[in-house]
Structures are given as structure tokens and as C-alpha cells.
Design a protein around this motif. Structure first.
Motif, PDB file in Angstrom:
ATOM      1  N   ASP A 126      58.490 -43.522 -35.154  1.00 38.61           N
ATOM      2  CA  ASP A 126      58.122 -43.945 -36.568  1.00 38.61           C
ATOM      3  C   ASP A 126      56.539 -44.514 -36.848  1.00 38.61           C
ATOM      4  N   THR A 127      55.958 -44.800 -35.317  1.00 40.23           N
ATOM      5  CA  THR A 127      54.872 -45.002 -35.619  1.00 40.23           C
ATOM      6  C   THR A 127      53.856 -44.280 -36.084  1.00 40.23           C
TER       7      THR A 127
ATOM      8  N   LEU B  21      40.572 -52.217 -42.886  1.00 41.97           N
ATOM      9  CA  LEU B  21      41.991 -51.478 -42.925  1.00 41.97           C
ATOM     10  C   LEU B  21      41.954 -50.478 -41.746  1.00 41.97           C
TER      11      LEU B  21
ATOM     12  N   ALA C 187      57.817 -53.879 -36.041  1.00 43.86           N
ATOM     13  CA  ALA C 187      56.799 -54.939 -35.756  1.00 43.86           C
ATOM     14  C   ALA C 187      55.486 -54.431 -36.015  1.00 43.86           C
ATOM     15  N   PHE C 188      55.221 -52.969 -35.856  1.00 47.55           N
ATOM     16  CA  PHE C 188      53.802 -52.344 -35.948  1.00 47.55           C
ATOM     17  C   PHE C 188      53.690 -51.710 -37.287  1.00 47.55           C
ATOM     18  N   VAL C 189      55.025 -51.114 -37.731  1.00 45.60           N
ATOM     19  CA  VAL C 189      54.668 -50.245 -39.238  1.00 45.60           C
ATOM     20  C   VAL C 189      54.724 -50.792 -40.262  1.00 45.60           C
ATOM     21  N   TRP C 190      55.570 -52.007 -40.375  1.00 47.28           N
ATOM     22  CA  TRP C 190      55.515 -52.717 -41.725  1.00 47.28           C
ATOM     23  C   TRP C 190      54.405 -53.551 -41.890  1.00 47.28           C
ATOM     24  N   PRO C 191      53.899 -54.255 -40.671  1.00 51.25           N
ATOM     25  CA  PRO C 191      52.499 -54.777 -40.918  1.00 51.25           C
ATOM     26  C   PRO C 191      51.270 -53.877 -41.275  1.00 51.25           C
ATOM     27  N   ALA C 192      51.395 -52.988 -40.675  1.00 52.54           N
ATOM     28  CA  ALA C 192      50.298 -51.654 -41.271  1.00 52.54           C
ATOM     29  C   ALA C 192      50.385 -51.391 -42.504  1.00 52.54           C
ATOM     30  N   TYR C 193      51.500 -51.469 -43.276  1.00 51.35           N
ATOM     31  CA  TYR C 193      51.805 -51.017 -44.645  1.00 51.35           C
ATOM     32  C   TYR C 193      51.363 -52.403 -45.274  1.00 51.35           C
TER      33      TYR C 193
ATOM     34  N   THR D  85      44.972 -51.421 -38.989  1.00 50.70           N
ATOM     35  CA  THR D  85      46.068 -50.442 -38.811  1.00 50.70           C
ATOM     36  C   THR D  85      45.932 -49.572 -37.353  1.00 50.70           C
TER      37      THR D  85
ATOM     38  N   PRO E 251      51.634 -50.388 -29.684  1.00 50.37           N
ATOM     39  CA  PRO E 251      52.883 -49.514 -29.225  1.00 50.37           C
ATOM     40  C   PRO E 251      52.776 -48.351 -28.449  1.00 50.37           C
TER      41      PRO E 251
ATOM     42  N   TYR F 218      42.575 -41.715 -50.760  1.00 48.18           N
ATOM     43  CA  TYR F 218      41.484 -42.732 -50.602  1.00 48.18           C
ATOM     44  C   TYR F 218      40.284 -42.479 -50.912  1.00 48.18           C
TER      45      TYR F 218
ATOM     46  N   VAL G 109      49.083 -54.731 -44.617  1.00 52.40           N
ATOM     47  CA  VAL G 109      47.814 -55.081 -44.596  1.00 52.40           C
ATOM     48  C   VAL G 109      47.103 -53.891 -45.382  1.00 52.40           C
ATOM     49  N   THR G 110      47.682 -52.891 -45.405  1.00 55.01           N
ATOM     50  CA  THR G 110      47.187 -51.753 -46.375  1.00 55.01           C
ATOM     51  C   THR G 110      47.095 -52.025 -47.869  1.00 55.01           C
TER      52      THR G 110
ATOM     53  N   LEU H  46      47.288 -52.006 -34.808  1.00 54.15           N
ATOM     54  CA  LEU H  46      48.726 -52.054 -34.695  1.00 54.15           C
ATOM     55  C   LEU H  46      49.390 -50.814 -34.256  1.00 54.15           C
TER      56      LEU H  46
ATOM     57  N   TYR I 293      60.039 -49.692 -34.096  1.00 51.81           N
ATOM     58  CA  TYR I 293      58.753 -50.274 -34.376  1.00 51.81           C
ATOM     59  C   TYR I 293      58.474 -50.885 -35.489  1.00 51.81           C
TER      60      TYR I 293
ATOM     61  N   ILE J 170      51.868 -44.830 -39.470  1.00 52.36           N
ATOM     62  CA  ILE J 170      50.573 -45.615 -39.331  1.00 52.36           C
ATOM     63  C   ILE J 170      49.474 -44.834 -39.509  1.00 52.36           C
TER      64      ILE J 170
ATOM     65  N   LEU K 287      47.797 -44.381 -42.865  1.00 58.19           N
ATOM     66  CA  LEU K 287      47.200 -45.549 -43.264  1.00 58.19           C
ATOM     67  C   LEU K 287      45.951 -45.494 -42.745  1.00 58.19           C
TER      68      LEU K 287
ATOM     69  N   MET L  58      62.381 -49.104 -38.258  1.00 59.36           N
ATOM     70  CA  MET L  58      61.198 -48.147 -38.191  1.00 59.36           C
ATOM     71  C   MET L  58      61.659 -47.650 -36.650  1.00 59.36           C
ATOM     72  N   GLY L  59      62.687 -47.019 -36.207  1.00 59.56           N
ATOM     73  CA  GLY L  59      63.097 -46.723 -35.091  1.00 59.56           C
ATOM     74  C   GLY L  59      62.388 -47.614 -33.722  1.00 59.56           C
TER      75      GLY L  59
ATOM     76  N   GLY M   7      67.758 -48.146 -40.387  1.00 55.59           N
ATOM     77  CA  GLY M   7      67.187 -47.205 -39.483  1.00 55.59           C
ATOM     78  C   GLY M   7      65.780 -47.417 -39.988  1.00 55.59           C
ATOM     79  N   LEU M   8      65.467 -47.411 -41.409  1.00 54.93           N
ATOM     80  CA  LEU M   8      64.252 -47.270 -42.084  1.00 54.93           C
ATOM     81  C   LEU M   8      63.549 -48.804 -41.802  1.00 54.93           C
TER      82      LEU M   8
END
Lengths: 49, 239
Positions: free
Chosen positions: B50-51, B104, A12-18, B108, B115, B209, A20-21, B111, A10, B54, B57, A7-8, A3-4
Motif C-alpha cells: 500500500d505504500t 510536500l 504509519a507511513f501512508v496516513w502521515p503522507a496523506y 512524502t 518502508p 497539482y 501532511v499533504t 515517508l 504500512y 504515497i 502524493l 494500509m497493509g 485493511g484500509l
């Protein structure tokens, strides 16, 4: 755990956000420290009698 | 005010920052680790799923990007009005960091937008004015690199930074002008409109930050002071 990773739905969006950060902050920290170490080294070389 | 001018002496700045930096860096790391952890384990939002992760971030990066510009404009003003050498060192040192936080915030946000809004990008007032912030940073850096004479470069770059500061209130108020971006939800007269379980990680990552910016900014100012010292030594000038 899946589940983690998922990301429910999502992932494809949450992991790239982490990603890139971490990359962005990491590069900023690394470049800042490298420039500081270089400047220190340069000055130390000049100050040597 | 008086203490600010006292700190504006490069030698005193080197001494004081050497004392403060380890503590500042330690606090920044701790706050960031706790904030990121709480953000990572926060439950899914009932609408955003879960978005919502984000948010922890995106919001701190966007906030820090704007704060950095505000500080760059303020130190530019000091540089122009009082011609203090440390002021333009401070402004110059803030720009690359501000640009990183702006990128950033943009990535973010994009991203998060795909969704939730169904698109990575729209040319509305909020997003466009934030993209302009990146171009202002890049233009400022380019101007410094384009002019060899340090005094003239500092003056030109300071003017650009001050003119560009008009963009800050535009970014701030543009959430109310025909945009997909959500309205102000944290700093409101009727209190934060956001669940406590999200408010904590958001507050901590925003603080983290901010502290990280000040740590890196201080190290960059120190770097520039050392470089100028080395340069004047090579030219045989008294330091």
C-alpha cells in the motif's frame, strides 16, 4: 475496513503522507485566499471617497 | 509571444484572470478529487504494497515544485531582460508556493523511503539536489524581504533564481547517478513502465497539482497587483 486503516501494515507511513499533504495544500490555499481578501479590503478602503 | 506581452499589462491581466479563474479552480478541484480518489482505491503494488499510494502524493508534489521553479526562473529572465513589472510580480508570487510543494515532495518521499529503502533520508545526488531546491526557494524569498527597494530586490532575486535554475537539470538527471531513488519510469522512449491502474491516478493528481499551482499563482499575482496599487495610492502617485 480494517485493511484500509491498516494500509497493509504500512499505516504509519501512508496516513502521515496523506496528513501532511492535506495540511500543506490546505495552508497554501488558506494563506493565499486570506492575503487576497486583505489586499482587496485595503484597496477598497483607500478607494472610498 | 505577442499575446503574452499583451497579458503582461497588469490591468489586462486582472481582467483576463478574473474570467479564467473560476473555470480553472473548478477544473483543478474536480481533477484533484478524482485523482486522489483513484489513488486511494488503487490496489496494493505487488512489491510495494500500500505504500504505492504515497506515489500519488509524492510524484505530483515533486513535479510541481520543479515546474514552479522553472516558471520562476523564466519570469525572472523576463524581469531582468525586459524589466517588465508584472514579470517580477509573477516570479515573486511563485516562490512561496514552490516552497510548499518542495516540502510536500521531501516529506512524502521520506515517508515512502523508510518502508521501501529502510531509511528516511540519504545524502545522495537526487535527494540532496531536491533539498537544495527548498533552500533556493527560501533564499529567494529571504532576498526579497532583505532589500527594501523593490527594483533592486527584483533584480537581485531574479539573478538568484536564474543561477539556481542550474539545479533543475541536476535533479532531473540525478536519478541515474548512484542513488536509492528509482529511475525514470513514466516518460520513457519505450513507453511508461507502470501499470495502467497506477498511471491514471498518477496522471490525474499530477495534472490536478499543476492546475492548483496555476490557480494559486494567479491569485497571488492578483494580490500583489492590488497591494502595489494600494501602496502607490497611499503615496499619492498616479496609478
Amino acid at each position: 475496513m480494517s485493511g484500509l486503516l491498516n494500509m497493509g501494515g504500512y499505516a504509519a507511513f501512508v496516513w502521515p503522507a496523506y496528513g501532511v499533504t492535506v495540511l500543506g495544500l490546505g495552508v497554501a490555499i488558506a494563506l493565499t485566499l486570506r492575503a487576497y481578501a486583505r489586499a482587496k479590503g485595503r484597496l477598497a478602503a483607500l478607494e472610498k471617497p | 509571444m505577442a499575446s503574452m506581452f499583451a497579458l503582461a499589462n497588469p490591468k489586462r491581466f486582472m481582467d483576463a484572470s478574473a474570467q479564467v479563474l473560476p473555470w480553472l479552480a473548478g477544473t483543478a478541484s474536480l481533477v484533484l478529487v478524482v485523482g486522489f480518489f483513484l489513488g486511494f482505491v488503487a490496489p496494493p503494488d505487488y512489491q510495494q504494497g500500500d505504500t504505492v499510494k504515497i506515489m500519488f502524493l509524492h510524484v505530483p508534489a515533486a513535479w510541481t515544485a520543479m515546474m514552479a521553479y522553472g516558471l520562476m526562473a523564466l519570469t525572472s529572465l523576463f524581469s531582468l531582460v525586459w524589466r517588465h513589472p508584472l514579470a517580477d510580480v509573477a516570479a515573486k508570487s511563485a516562490a512561496p508556493l514552490g516552497a510548499v510543494f518542495t516540502v510536500l515532495g521531501l516529506v512524502t518521499g521520506s515517508l515512502w523511503g523508510r518502508p521501501m529503502w529502510g531509511t528516511y533520508w540519504v545524502w545522495d545526488a537526487r535527494l540532496t539536489s531536491f533539498l537544495l531546491l527548498l533552500f533556493l526557494y527560501l533564499g529567494y524569498i529571504a532576498l526579497w524581504n532583505a532589500i527594501d527597494d523593490e527594483v533592486r530586490a527584483a533584480r537581485a532575486a531574479s539573478i538568484l533564481a536564474l543561477v539556481g535554475a542550474v539545479n533543475l537539470p541536476i535533479i532531473e538527471f540525478s536519478v541515474n547517478w548512484h542513488t536509492l531513488h528509482q529511475g525514470e519510469s513514466i516518460v520513457r522512449a519505450d513507453g511508461p513502465q507502470i501499470a495502467t491502474v497506477f498511471l491514471w491516478p498518477l496522471g490525474l493528481t499530477a495534472l490536478g497539482y499543476t492546475l492548483l499551482f496555476f490557480v494559486l499563482w494567479t491569485i497571488r499575482i492578483r494580490t500583489e497587483i492590488l497591494e502595489r496599487r494600494a501602496r502607490s495610492m497611499m503615496l499619492g502617485e498616479p496609478t
